[in-house]
Design an enzyme around this catalytic site. Structure first.
Site, PDB file in Angstrom:
ATOM      1  N   LYS A   1       0.856  -1.192   0.000  1.00 13.97           N
ATOM      2  CA  LYS A   1       0.000   0.000   0.000  1.00 13.97           C
ATOM      3  C   LYS A   1       0.880   1.227   0.000  1.00 13.97           C
ATOM      4  O   LYS A   1       2.003   1.192   0.511  1.00 13.97           O
ATOM      5  CB  LYS A   1      -0.882   0.010   1.261  1.00 13.97           C
ATOM      6  CG  LYS A   1      -2.125   0.839   1.095  1.00 13.97           C
ATOM      7  CD  LYS A   1      -3.150   0.087   0.271  1.00 13.97           C
ATOM      8  CE  LYS A   1      -4.478   0.767   0.236  1.00 13.97           C
ATOM      9  NZ  LYS A   1      -5.510  -0.193  -0.193  1.00 13.97           N
TER      10      LYS A   1
HETATM   11  N1  GLU Z   1      -7.133   0.085  -3.507  1.00 15.87           N
HETATM   12  C1  GLU Z   1      -7.895  -1.075  -3.819  1.00 15.87           C
HETATM   13  C2  GLU Z   1      -7.964  -2.002  -2.624  1.00 15.87           C
HETATM   14  O1  GLU Z   1      -7.808  -1.590  -1.498  1.00 15.87           O
HETATM   15  C3  GLU Z   1      -7.423  -1.750  -5.088  1.00 15.87           C
HETATM   16  C4  GLU Z   1      -6.046  -2.304  -5.053  1.00 15.87           C
HETATM   17  C5  GLU Z   1      -5.573  -2.826  -6.407  1.00 15.87           C
HETATM   18  O2  GLU Z   1      -6.352  -2.882  -7.339  1.00 15.87           O
HETATM   19  O3  GLU Z   1      -4.383  -3.160  -6.462  1.00 15.87           O
HETATM   20  O4  GLU Z   1      -8.268  -3.150  -2.758  1.00 15.87           O
END
Ligand code: GLU
Length: 425
Positions: free
Chosen positions: A115
Protein backbone atom coordinates in the site's frame (compact mmCIF):
# COMPACT_ATOMS: atom_id res chain seq x y z
CA UNK A 1 -11.17 3.30 34.63
CA UNK A 2 -9.53 6.73 34.40
CA UNK A 3 -10.09 8.98 31.41
CA UNK A 4 -6.44 8.55 30.43
CA UNK A 5 -6.61 4.76 30.16
CA UNK A 6 -9.97 4.99 28.39
CA UNK A 7 -8.55 7.29 25.74
CA UNK A 8 -5.49 5.05 25.30
CA UNK A 9 -7.67 2.03 24.77
CA UNK A 10 -9.87 3.86 22.27
CA UNK A 11 -6.74 5.10 20.53
CA UNK A 12 -5.53 1.50 20.37
CA UNK A 13 -8.89 0.30 19.11
CA UNK A 14 -8.77 2.85 16.30
CA UNK A 15 -5.17 2.15 15.30
CA UNK A 16 -5.40 0.19 12.00
CA UNK A 17 -2.19 -1.74 12.68
CA UNK A 18 -3.64 -2.91 16.01
CA UNK A 19 -6.87 -3.85 14.19
CA UNK A 20 -4.96 -5.88 11.62
CA UNK A 21 -2.64 -7.52 14.15
CA UNK A 22 -5.47 -8.49 16.53
CA UNK A 23 -7.26 -10.45 13.79
CA UNK A 24 -4.01 -11.85 12.36
CA UNK A 25 -2.86 -13.14 15.77
CA UNK A 26 -6.22 -14.74 16.51
CA UNK A 27 -6.39 -16.46 13.12
CA UNK A 28 -2.74 -17.58 13.34
CA UNK A 29 -3.40 -19.05 16.77
CA UNK A 30 -6.47 -20.94 15.52
CA UNK A 31 -4.39 -22.26 12.61
CA UNK A 32 -1.63 -23.34 14.94
CA UNK A 33 0.71 -21.40 12.71
CA UNK A 34 4.40 -22.19 13.00
CA UNK A 35 6.02 -19.57 15.24
CA UNK A 36 8.70 -18.62 12.69
CA UNK A 37 6.23 -18.03 9.86
CA UNK A 38 4.07 -16.11 12.32
CA UNK A 39 7.01 -13.74 12.91
CA UNK A 40 7.71 -13.42 9.17
CA UNK A 41 4.12 -12.43 8.43
CA UNK A 42 3.75 -10.09 11.38
CA UNK A 43 6.22 -7.64 9.82
CA UNK A 44 6.22 -6.08 6.35
CA UNK A 45 9.02 -7.02 3.97
CA UNK A 46 9.89 -3.39 3.24
CA UNK A 47 8.78 0.09 4.33
CA UNK A 48 9.74 3.13 2.29
CA UNK A 49 9.42 6.74 3.41
CA UNK A 50 10.06 9.44 0.83
CA UNK A 51 10.03 13.23 1.09
CA UNK A 52 8.77 14.73 -2.12
CA UNK A 53 9.65 18.32 -3.11
CA UNK A 54 6.95 19.92 -5.28
CA UNK A 55 6.93 23.34 -6.96
CA UNK A 56 3.54 24.80 -6.02
CA UNK A 57 1.53 27.13 -8.24
CA UNK A 58 2.40 30.13 -6.02
CA UNK A 59 6.07 29.70 -6.88
CA UNK A 60 7.02 28.23 -3.47
CA UNK A 61 8.45 24.79 -2.79
CA UNK A 62 6.50 22.39 -0.61
CA UNK A 63 7.70 19.01 0.70
CA UNK A 64 5.22 16.12 1.02
CA UNK A 65 5.85 12.87 2.86
CA UNK A 66 4.95 9.63 1.11
CA UNK A 67 5.01 5.96 2.07
CA UNK A 68 5.04 2.63 0.28
CA UNK A 69 4.87 -0.50 2.40
CA UNK A 70 5.38 -3.91 0.79
CA UNK A 71 4.05 -6.46 3.21
CA UNK A 72 4.64 -9.70 1.31
CA UNK A 73 5.92 -10.86 -2.07
CA UNK A 74 5.59 -14.56 -1.28
CA UNK A 75 2.75 -15.28 -3.73
CA UNK A 76 3.82 -12.82 -6.46
CA UNK A 77 4.55 -9.12 -6.97
CA UNK A 78 3.11 -6.98 -4.20
CA UNK A 79 -0.13 -5.22 -5.11
CA UNK A 80 -2.15 -2.40 -3.64
CA UNK A 81 -3.44 1.12 -3.99
CA UNK A 82 -2.04 4.57 -3.23
CA UNK A 83 -4.08 7.02 -1.17
CA UNK A 84 -3.79 10.78 -0.84
CA UNK A 85 -5.11 12.26 2.40
CA UNK A 86 -4.04 14.72 5.10
CA UNK A 87 -4.22 12.11 7.87
CA UNK A 88 -2.33 9.22 6.20
CA UNK A 89 0.13 7.59 8.62
CA UNK A 90 2.77 4.91 8.26
CA UNK A 91 0.80 2.75 10.71
CA UNK A 92 -2.29 2.99 8.51
CA UNK A 93 -0.38 2.18 5.33
CA UNK A 94 1.31 -0.75 7.12
CA UNK A 95 -2.07 -2.23 8.07
CA UNK A 96 -3.51 -1.64 4.61
CA UNK A 97 -0.49 -3.37 3.04
CA UNK A 98 -1.03 -6.49 5.17
CA UNK A 99 -4.74 -6.42 4.33
CA UNK A 100 -3.77 -6.49 0.64
CA UNK A 101 -1.70 -9.66 1.22
CA UNK A 102 -4.69 -11.35 2.84
CA UNK A 103 -7.14 -10.00 0.25
CA UNK A 104 -5.14 -11.30 -2.72
CA UNK A 105 -4.79 -14.67 -1.00
CA UNK A 106 -8.52 -14.90 -0.17
CA UNK A 107 -9.42 -14.50 -3.85
CA UNK A 108 -6.42 -16.65 -4.74
CA UNK A 109 -4.74 -14.31 -7.24
CA UNK A 110 -0.94 -14.42 -7.68
CA UNK A 111 0.02 -11.27 -5.77
CA UNK A 112 1.42 -10.27 -2.43
CA UNK A 113 0.32 -7.10 -0.68
CA UNK A 114 1.42 -3.46 -0.58
CA UNK A 115 0.00 0.00 0.00
CA UNK A 116 1.10 3.57 -0.58
CA UNK A 117 0.07 6.93 0.74
CA UNK A 118 1.05 10.57 0.55
CA UNK A 119 0.20 13.07 3.29
CA UNK A 120 -1.51 15.90 1.41
CA UNK A 121 -4.91 17.49 0.98
CA UNK A 122 -5.73 16.73 -2.66
CA UNK A 123 -8.90 18.86 -2.53
CA UNK A 124 -6.77 21.94 -1.89
CA UNK A 125 -4.26 21.21 -4.68
CA UNK A 126 -4.44 22.13 -8.36
CA UNK A 127 -4.24 19.48 -11.09
CA UNK A 128 -0.72 20.68 -11.89
CA UNK A 129 0.41 20.34 -8.28
CA UNK A 130 -1.11 16.85 -8.04
CA UNK A 131 0.61 15.82 -11.25
CA UNK A 132 4.04 17.08 -10.12
CA UNK A 133 3.65 15.43 -6.71
CA UNK A 134 2.56 12.11 -8.28
CA UNK A 135 5.44 12.11 -10.77
CA UNK A 136 8.09 12.87 -8.14
CA UNK A 137 6.62 10.25 -5.77
CA UNK A 138 6.82 7.72 -8.63
CA UNK A 139 10.40 8.72 -9.43
CA UNK A 140 11.37 8.25 -5.76
CA UNK A 141 9.88 4.73 -5.81
CA UNK A 142 11.26 3.85 -9.24
CA UNK A 143 13.59 1.00 -8.20
CA UNK A 144 10.96 -0.59 -5.99
CA UNK A 145 7.92 -0.77 -8.30
CA UNK A 146 7.39 -2.56 -11.60
CA UNK A 147 5.17 -5.20 -13.22
CA UNK A 148 7.16 -8.01 -11.59
CA UNK A 149 7.90 -6.17 -8.32
CA UNK A 150 5.11 -4.05 -6.95
CA UNK A 151 2.05 -2.84 -8.86
CA UNK A 152 0.19 0.21 -7.46
CA UNK A 153 -3.46 1.07 -8.14
CA UNK A 154 -6.01 3.72 -7.13
CA UNK A 155 -7.31 4.06 -3.58
CA UNK A 156 -8.83 6.92 -1.58
CA UNK A 157 -8.51 10.23 -3.55
CA UNK A 158 -6.52 8.77 -6.45
CA UNK A 159 -8.00 7.79 -9.79
CA UNK A 160 -7.38 6.82 -13.43
CA UNK A 161 -5.57 10.11 -14.11
CA UNK A 162 -3.19 9.51 -11.18
CA UNK A 163 -2.42 6.04 -12.58
CA UNK A 164 -1.79 7.49 -16.07
CA UNK A 165 0.84 9.88 -14.58
CA UNK A 166 2.51 7.03 -12.68
CA UNK A 167 2.57 4.84 -15.80
CA UNK A 168 4.02 7.68 -17.88
CA UNK A 169 6.70 8.63 -15.33
CA UNK A 170 7.80 5.02 -14.89
CA UNK A 171 7.84 4.56 -18.68
CA UNK A 172 9.96 7.69 -19.20
CA UNK A 173 12.57 6.31 -16.79
CA UNK A 174 12.46 2.89 -18.52
CA UNK A 175 12.64 4.54 -22.00
CA UNK A 176 9.70 2.38 -23.11
CA UNK A 177 5.97 2.20 -22.36
CA UNK A 178 5.30 -0.15 -19.46
CA UNK A 179 1.55 -0.30 -18.98
CA UNK A 180 1.59 -3.18 -16.45
CA UNK A 181 3.36 -1.10 -13.76
CA UNK A 182 0.01 0.14 -12.41
CA UNK A 183 -3.63 -0.89 -12.70
CA UNK A 184 -6.78 1.18 -12.68
CA UNK A 185 -5.57 3.12 -15.74
CA UNK A 186 -7.78 4.76 -18.38
CA UNK A 187 -8.97 2.13 -20.90
CA UNK A 188 -7.11 3.60 -23.90
CA UNK A 189 -3.71 3.25 -22.19
CA UNK A 190 -3.93 -0.31 -20.96
CA UNK A 191 -6.82 -0.09 -18.50
CA UNK A 192 -9.36 -2.89 -18.26
CA UNK A 193 -13.00 -2.66 -19.11
CA UNK A 194 -15.02 -3.10 -15.95
CA UNK A 195 -12.21 -1.99 -13.57
CA UNK A 196 -13.91 1.25 -12.55
CA UNK A 197 -17.04 -0.55 -11.35
CA UNK A 198 -15.23 -3.70 -10.20
CA UNK A 199 -15.15 -3.11 -6.43
CA UNK A 200 -18.85 -2.20 -6.43
CA UNK A 201 -19.69 -5.18 -8.64
CA UNK A 202 -17.73 -7.52 -6.37
CA UNK A 203 -19.70 -6.22 -3.37
CA UNK A 204 -22.95 -6.95 -5.18
CA UNK A 205 -21.79 -10.47 -6.08
CA UNK A 206 -20.99 -11.39 -2.47
CA UNK A 207 -24.22 -9.74 -1.24
CA UNK A 208 -26.15 -11.88 -3.77
CA UNK A 209 -24.52 -14.96 -2.23
CA UNK A 210 -25.16 -13.79 1.34
CA UNK A 211 -28.87 -13.07 0.80
CA UNK A 212 -29.29 -16.49 -0.83
CA UNK A 213 -27.87 -18.01 2.35
CA UNK A 214 -30.23 -15.96 4.50
CA UNK A 215 -33.26 -16.70 2.31
CA UNK A 216 -33.78 -13.08 1.15
CA UNK A 217 -34.50 -11.75 -2.35
CA UNK A 218 -33.05 -8.50 -3.77
CA UNK A 219 -36.52 -6.87 -4.07
CA UNK A 220 -37.16 -7.29 -0.36
CA UNK A 221 -33.62 -6.38 0.72
CA UNK A 222 -33.13 -2.87 2.13
CA UNK A 223 -29.63 -1.47 1.80
CA UNK A 224 -27.84 1.48 3.41
CA UNK A 225 -24.56 2.58 1.84
CA UNK A 226 -21.98 4.77 3.59
CA UNK A 227 -19.82 6.65 1.07
CA UNK A 228 -20.61 7.77 -2.46
CA UNK A 229 -17.12 7.67 -3.94
CA UNK A 230 -16.08 5.06 -6.50
CA UNK A 231 -16.93 2.08 -4.28
CA UNK A 232 -20.12 3.36 -2.63
CA UNK A 233 -21.68 4.89 -5.73
CA UNK A 234 -20.98 1.91 -7.98
CA UNK A 235 -22.24 -0.66 -5.48
CA UNK A 236 -25.39 1.43 -4.91
CA UNK A 237 -25.97 1.90 -8.65
CA UNK A 238 -25.42 -1.75 -9.56
CA UNK A 239 -27.45 -3.08 -6.65
CA UNK A 240 -30.34 -0.70 -7.39
CA UNK A 241 -30.25 -1.92 -11.00
CA UNK A 242 -30.39 -5.52 -9.76
CA UNK A 243 -33.55 -4.76 -7.75
CA UNK A 244 -32.18 -4.08 -4.24
CA UNK A 245 -33.90 -1.25 -2.39
CA UNK A 246 -31.30 1.41 -1.50
CA UNK A 247 -32.99 3.18 1.42
CA UNK A 248 -30.09 5.27 2.69
CA UNK A 249 -26.90 6.94 1.51
CA UNK A 250 -24.47 8.45 4.02
CA UNK A 251 -21.97 10.98 2.72
CA UNK A 252 -19.96 13.95 3.95
CA UNK A 253 -21.87 16.36 1.72
CA UNK A 254 -25.26 15.10 2.97
CA UNK A 255 -27.06 11.94 4.06
CA UNK A 256 -30.33 10.76 2.59
CA UNK A 257 -33.10 8.38 3.58
CA UNK A 258 -36.17 7.11 1.74
CA UNK A 259 -37.83 3.97 3.11
CA UNK A 260 -39.31 3.23 -0.33
CA UNK A 261 -35.91 3.27 -2.03
CA UNK A 262 -33.77 6.03 -3.54
CA UNK A 263 -33.46 6.41 -7.33
CA UNK A 264 -29.66 6.05 -7.29
CA UNK A 265 -29.25 6.91 -10.99
CA UNK A 266 -31.11 10.18 -10.47
CA UNK A 267 -29.05 10.83 -7.34
CA UNK A 268 -25.83 10.25 -9.25
CA UNK A 269 -26.91 12.74 -11.93
CA UNK A 270 -27.91 15.21 -9.17
CA UNK A 271 -24.48 14.92 -7.54
CA UNK A 272 -22.78 15.39 -10.91
CA UNK A 273 -24.75 18.61 -11.46
CA UNK A 274 -24.69 20.10 -7.95
CA UNK A 275 -21.47 18.62 -6.53
CA UNK A 276 -23.34 17.49 -3.40
CA UNK A 277 -26.04 15.05 -2.31
CA UNK A 278 -27.64 17.71 -0.10
CA UNK A 279 -30.97 18.99 -1.37
CA UNK A 280 -31.83 15.90 -3.47
CA UNK A 281 -35.61 16.24 -3.64
CA UNK A 282 -36.65 12.57 -3.64
CA UNK A 283 -35.33 11.65 -0.17
CA UNK A 284 -35.26 13.10 3.34
CA UNK A 285 -32.08 14.59 4.80
CA UNK A 286 -30.80 12.34 7.60
CA UNK A 287 -28.27 12.40 10.41
CA UNK A 288 -25.22 10.37 9.25
CA UNK A 289 -24.49 8.72 12.63
CA UNK A 290 -28.15 7.73 13.05
CA UNK A 291 -28.45 6.40 9.51
CA UNK A 292 -25.50 4.07 10.16
CA UNK A 293 -27.53 2.38 12.92
CA UNK A 294 -30.93 2.53 11.17
CA UNK A 295 -32.83 -0.71 10.58
CA UNK A 296 -31.87 -2.32 7.22
CA UNK A 297 -30.94 -5.71 5.77
CA UNK A 298 -27.52 -4.84 4.37
CA UNK A 299 -25.22 -2.11 5.62
CA UNK A 300 -22.31 -1.27 3.31
CA UNK A 301 -19.66 0.93 4.93
CA UNK A 302 -17.75 2.06 1.83
CA UNK A 303 -15.96 5.15 3.11
CA UNK A 304 -13.03 4.93 5.52
CA UNK A 305 -11.71 2.98 8.50
CA UNK A 306 -13.17 2.80 12.02
CA UNK A 307 -16.85 3.45 11.33
CA UNK A 308 -18.19 0.57 13.41
CA UNK A 309 -16.52 0.55 16.80
CA UNK A 310 -17.17 -0.57 20.38
CA UNK A 311 -19.15 2.69 20.70
CA UNK A 312 -21.86 2.01 18.13
CA UNK A 313 -21.68 -1.70 17.19
CA UNK A 314 -24.39 -2.65 19.71
CA UNK A 315 -26.81 -0.28 17.95
CA UNK A 316 -26.15 -1.54 14.39
CA UNK A 317 -29.36 -3.09 13.05
CA UNK A 318 -28.39 -4.77 9.78
CA UNK A 319 -28.57 -8.50 9.06
CA UNK A 320 -25.56 -8.38 6.74
CA UNK A 321 -22.53 -6.11 7.09
CA UNK A 322 -20.80 -5.89 3.70
CA UNK A 323 -17.47 -4.09 4.17
CA UNK A 324 -16.81 -2.04 1.04
CA UNK A 325 -14.06 0.02 2.71
CA UNK A 326 -10.83 -1.37 4.15
CA UNK A 327 -10.98 -1.70 7.93
CA UNK A 328 -14.41 -0.10 8.58
CA UNK A 329 -14.93 -2.28 11.69
CA UNK A 330 -12.60 -2.35 14.70
CA UNK A 331 -11.50 -5.60 16.33
CA UNK A 332 -13.49 -4.77 19.51
CA UNK A 333 -16.64 -4.35 17.43
CA UNK A 334 -16.19 -7.85 15.94
CA UNK A 335 -17.31 -9.59 19.13
CA UNK A 336 -20.34 -7.34 19.55
CA UNK A 337 -21.45 -8.04 15.98
CA UNK A 338 -20.88 -11.78 16.46
CA UNK A 339 -23.07 -11.74 19.59
CA UNK A 340 -25.77 -9.99 17.57
CA UNK A 341 -25.41 -12.65 14.86
CA UNK A 342 -24.73 -10.12 12.11
CA UNK A 343 -23.52 -11.92 8.96
CA UNK A 344 -20.25 -10.08 8.27
CA UNK A 345 -18.72 -10.14 4.79
CA UNK A 346 -15.22 -9.01 5.80
CA UNK A 347 -13.37 -6.33 3.82
CA UNK A 348 -10.65 -8.69 2.60
CA UNK A 349 -13.37 -10.67 0.81
CA UNK A 350 -16.09 -8.08 0.24
CA UNK A 351 -14.05 -5.39 -1.55
CA UNK A 352 -11.66 -7.78 -3.34
CA UNK A 353 -13.43 -7.24 -6.69
CA UNK A 354 -11.21 -4.21 -7.31
CA UNK A 355 -7.90 -5.98 -7.00
CA UNK A 356 -9.27 -9.04 -8.80
CA UNK A 357 -10.04 -6.91 -11.84
CA UNK A 358 -6.66 -5.23 -11.38
CA UNK A 359 -5.23 -8.72 -11.80
CA UNK A 360 -7.17 -9.05 -15.08
CA UNK A 361 -5.81 -5.65 -16.16
CA UNK A 362 -2.23 -6.73 -15.41
CA UNK A 363 -2.77 -9.98 -17.35
CA UNK A 364 -4.26 -8.11 -20.33
CA UNK A 365 -1.39 -5.57 -20.35
CA UNK A 366 1.19 -8.35 -20.36
CA UNK A 367 -0.68 -10.22 -23.12
CA UNK A 368 -1.36 -7.05 -25.12
CA UNK A 369 -4.82 -8.48 -25.70
CA UNK A 370 -7.89 -6.85 -24.20
CA UNK A 371 -11.08 -8.59 -23.11
CA UNK A 372 -14.72 -7.63 -23.62
CA UNK A 373 -16.44 -6.25 -20.52
CA UNK A 374 -18.70 -9.29 -20.33
CA UNK A 375 -15.64 -11.56 -20.09
CA UNK A 376 -14.15 -9.42 -17.29
CA UNK A 377 -17.42 -9.46 -15.34
CA UNK A 378 -17.91 -13.20 -15.78
CA UNK A 379 -14.38 -13.99 -14.59
CA UNK A 380 -14.88 -11.64 -11.64
CA UNK A 381 -18.08 -13.41 -10.66
CA UNK A 382 -16.41 -16.84 -10.83
CA UNK A 383 -13.58 -15.71 -8.52
CA UNK A 384 -15.78 -13.81 -6.02
CA UNK A 385 -18.32 -16.64 -5.69
CA UNK A 386 -15.55 -19.21 -5.17
CA UNK A 387 -13.89 -16.99 -2.52
CA UNK A 388 -17.21 -16.44 -0.73
CA UNK A 389 -17.83 -20.18 -0.64
CA UNK A 390 -14.28 -20.87 0.56
CA UNK A 391 -14.65 -18.39 3.43
CA UNK A 392 -18.09 -19.60 4.52
CA UNK A 393 -16.94 -23.23 4.38
CA UNK A 394 -13.84 -22.39 6.44
CA UNK A 395 -16.00 -20.56 9.01
CA UNK A 396 -18.29 -23.56 9.36
CA UNK A 397 -15.49 -26.11 9.46
CA UNK A 398 -13.50 -24.23 12.12
CA UNK A 399 -16.46 -22.74 14.02
CA UNK A 400 -15.16 -19.18 13.68
CA UNK A 401 -16.75 -16.00 12.34
CA UNK A 402 -16.40 -15.06 8.66
CA UNK A 403 -13.63 -12.54 9.28
CA UNK A 404 -11.39 -14.93 11.17
CA UNK A 405 -12.19 -17.60 8.56
CA UNK A 406 -11.05 -15.25 5.77
CA UNK A 407 -7.82 -14.47 7.65
CA UNK A 408 -7.21 -18.17 8.34
CA UNK A 409 -7.76 -19.09 4.70
CA UNK A 410 -5.43 -16.31 3.55
CA UNK A 411 -2.70 -16.93 6.13
CA UNK A 412 -2.79 -20.64 5.36
CA UNK A 413 -2.30 -19.97 1.62
CA UNK A 414 0.56 -17.50 2.19
CA UNK A 415 2.26 -19.69 4.81
CA UNK A 416 2.08 -22.70 2.49
CA UNK A 417 3.88 -20.71 -0.23
CA UNK A 418 6.56 -19.49 2.19
CA UNK A 419 7.20 -23.05 3.33
CA UNK A 420 7.43 -24.24 -0.29
CA UNK A 421 9.79 -21.45 -1.33
CA UNK A 422 11.87 -21.69 1.84
CA UNK A 423 13.79 -18.81 3.37
CA UNK A 424 16.69 -17.45 1.33
CA UNK A 425 19.82 -17.02 3.39
N1 GLU B 1 -7.13 0.09 -3.51
C1 GLU B 1 -7.90 -1.08 -3.82
C2 GLU B 1 -7.96 -2.00 -2.62
O1 GLU B 1 -7.81 -1.59 -1.50
C3 GLU B 1 -7.42 -1.75 -5.09
C4 GLU B 1 -6.05 -2.30 -5.05
C5 GLU B 1 -5.57 -2.83 -6.41
O2 GLU B 1 -6.35 -2.88 -7.34
O3 GLU B 1 -4.38 -3.16 -6.46
O4 GLU B 1 -8.27 -3.15 -2.76
Amino acid sequence: MTTATKSVSLEQELNPTEAQTARFDLAAQKLNLDEGIWKVLRYPTRELIVHIPVAMDNGKLEVFTGFRVQHSIARGPSKGGIRYAPDVTLDEVRALAAWMTWKCAVVNIPFGGAKGGVICDPHKMSIGELERMTRRYTAELFEFIGPEKDVPAPDVNTNEQTMAWIMDTYSMHMRQTVTAVVTGKPINIGGSRGRREATGRGIMIVCDEAIKKLGLRPESTRVIVQGFGNVGSNSALLMAQAGYKIIGIIEVTGSLYNKNGIDVKALSAYRQKHGTLAGFPEAEAADPAELLVTDCDILIPAATENQITSRNADRVKCKILAEGANGPTTASADEILADKRVFVIPDILCNAGGVTTSYFEWVQDRQGYFWKESVVNEQLETIMVAAFEDVVRFAEAHAVNNRIAAYMLAIDRVAYTIRQRGIYA
